[in-house]
Design an enzyme around this catalytic site. Sequence first.
Site, PDB file in Angstrom:
ATOM      1  N   ASN A  13       0.865  -1.180   0.000  1.00 35.97           N
ATOM      2  CA  ASN A  13       0.000   0.000   0.000  1.00 35.97           C
ATOM      3  C   ASN A  13       0.900   1.228   0.000  1.00 35.97           C
ATOM      4  O   ASN A  13       1.472   1.581   1.021  1.00 35.97           O
ATOM      5  CB  ASN A  13      -0.900  -0.019   1.247  1.00 35.97           C
ATOM      6  N   LYS A  15       0.135   4.254  -0.288  1.00 30.98           N
ATOM      7  CA  LYS A  15      -0.496   5.466   0.277  1.00 30.98           C
ATOM      8  C   LYS A  15      -0.245   6.640  -0.693  1.00 30.98           C
ATOM      9  O   LYS A  15      -0.181   6.408  -1.901  1.00 30.98           O
ATOM     10  CB  LYS A  15      -0.002   5.727   1.695  1.00 30.98           C
ATOM     11  N   HIS A 105      -9.365   1.403   5.066  1.00 30.37           N
ATOM     12  CA  HIS A 105      -8.085   1.593   5.753  1.00 30.37           C
ATOM     13  C   HIS A 105      -8.305   2.561   6.915  1.00 30.37           C
ATOM     14  O   HIS A 105      -9.108   3.491   6.808  1.00 30.37           O
ATOM     15  CB  HIS A 105      -7.041   2.143   4.773  1.00 30.37           C
ATOM     16  N   GLU A 107      -6.699   4.993   7.890  1.00 30.88           N
ATOM     17  CA  GLU A 107      -6.488   6.406   7.536  1.00 30.88           C
ATOM     18  C   GLU A 107      -7.742   6.989   6.877  1.00 30.88           C
ATOM     19  O   GLU A 107      -8.052   8.163   7.059  1.00 30.88           O
ATOM     20  CB  GLU A 107      -5.251   6.535   6.627  1.00 30.88           C
ATOM     21  N   GLU A 175      -5.143  -4.660  10.597  1.00 33.88           N
ATOM     22  CA  GLU A 175      -4.115  -3.644  10.791  1.00 33.88           C
ATOM     23  C   GLU A 175      -4.385  -2.889  12.088  1.00 33.88           C
ATOM     24  O   GLU A 175      -5.204  -1.955  12.102  1.00 33.88           O
ATOM     25  CB  GLU A 175      -4.137  -2.645   9.626  1.00 33.88           C
ATOM     26  N   GLY A 181       2.840   2.388  10.854  1.00 39.61           N
ATOM     27  CA  GLY A 181       3.831   3.453  10.744  1.00 39.61           C
ATOM     28  C   GLY A 181       4.551   3.765  12.051  1.00 39.61           C
ATOM     29  O   GLY A 181       5.265   4.762  12.141  1.00 39.61           O
ATOM     30  N   SER A 221       3.769  -2.018  10.386  1.00 37.53           N
ATOM     31  CA  SER A 221       5.211  -2.106  10.623  1.00 37.53           C
ATOM     32  C   SER A 221       5.816  -3.448  10.201  1.00 37.53           C
ATOM     33  O   SER A 221       6.732  -3.957  10.846  1.00 37.53           O
ATOM     34  CB  SER A 221       5.541  -1.781  12.088  1.00 37.53           C
TER      35      SER A 221
HETATM   36  P1  13P Z   1       3.279   0.503   7.716  1.00 29.09           P
HETATM   37  O1  13P Z   1       3.747  -0.772   7.079  1.00 29.09           O
HETATM   38  O2  13P Z   1       3.998   1.719   7.230  1.00 29.09           O
HETATM   39  O3  13P Z   1       3.192   0.379   9.202  1.00 29.09           O
HETATM   40  O4  13P Z   1       1.755   0.727   7.192  1.00 29.09           O
HETATM   41  C1  13P Z   1       0.857  -0.313   7.260  1.00 29.09           C
HETATM   42  C2  13P Z   1      -0.345   0.058   6.489  1.00 29.09           C
HETATM   43  O5  13P Z   1      -1.093   0.942   6.851  1.00 29.09           O
HETATM   44  C3  13P Z   1      -0.612  -0.672   5.243  1.00 29.09           C
HETATM   45  O6  13P Z   1      -1.904  -0.434   4.783  1.00 29.09           O
END
Ligand code: 13P
Length: 263
Positions: A13, A15, A105, A107, A175, A181, A221
């Site tokens: 992903n 983003k 997601h 976010e 997740e 992150g 992560s």
């Molecule tokens: P990270 O791998 O940067 O922690 O992000 C995970 C994520 O949100 C994937 O959709």
Amino acid sequence: MGVNARTPLIAGNWKMNLDHLQAVAFVQKLHWTLKDAKFEEGSVEVAVFPPFTDIRSVQTLIDADKIPFALGAQDISTHDSGAYTGEVSGAFLSKLQCGYVIIGHSERREYHNETDEVVAAKTRAALKHGIVPVICVGETAEDLEKHGASAVPVAQLAAVLDGLDKKSDIVVAYEPVWAIGSGQAATPQQAQDVCAALRGVIAEKLGADAAARTRVLYGGSVKAANIASFMREPDVDGALVGGASLVVDEFAAIARYQKHVGV
Ligand code: 13P
């Protein structure tokens, strides 16, 4: 690694990162890196989820060079077409050979107020256009403290699966918001426990066959150094990778987790 018929899925992903020129360079480099490393196509499915503006370029490249990566989008409209400024229809994504779309997601739930109802409507939109929804669920640190790890993701998934056709082809991604992150991944045991609970929800809502065939991913992560430990868990069928999916060598090493011992 669990003994089952589910093909592991390693999904990147991106983003809001990489413009279409960077995207093309990245996908080419990832392809060469995996080829050089004699990556066995078919043993693991690799998917990239670029921003909308990159999708046409990446699709053209994948098509022209016969690159064995799946392509996905990061969002989809609940509508097919019409006066919805800024929205992108599943019909358009499907024309671009997007096989997957990330839905719900954290976010989007947090910054765009996407409720379980919206996530359910987007899931139906994806399925209608023949796109596999990657349904994301996960608890915040506060939820974890108050309700434990699985209560919130289980409720989020149940709300989306209610009323779906039992034959629906879906992917579920666990997740935990606190792991995204942050550099602080869940432990393999935590991921296993929640992924198993989510598979239980799939069994309850869509039946045992669906539960046996649906891939449940862990995200938060994930990196080359910890992927193998997650993939050893029987109910973890892959990973949804954020930051580490933007670094060619790192993402290639994640896709090749079967070749390294891991931690
Ligand atoms: P990270 O791998 O940067 O922690 O992000 C995970 C994520 O949100 C994937 O959709």
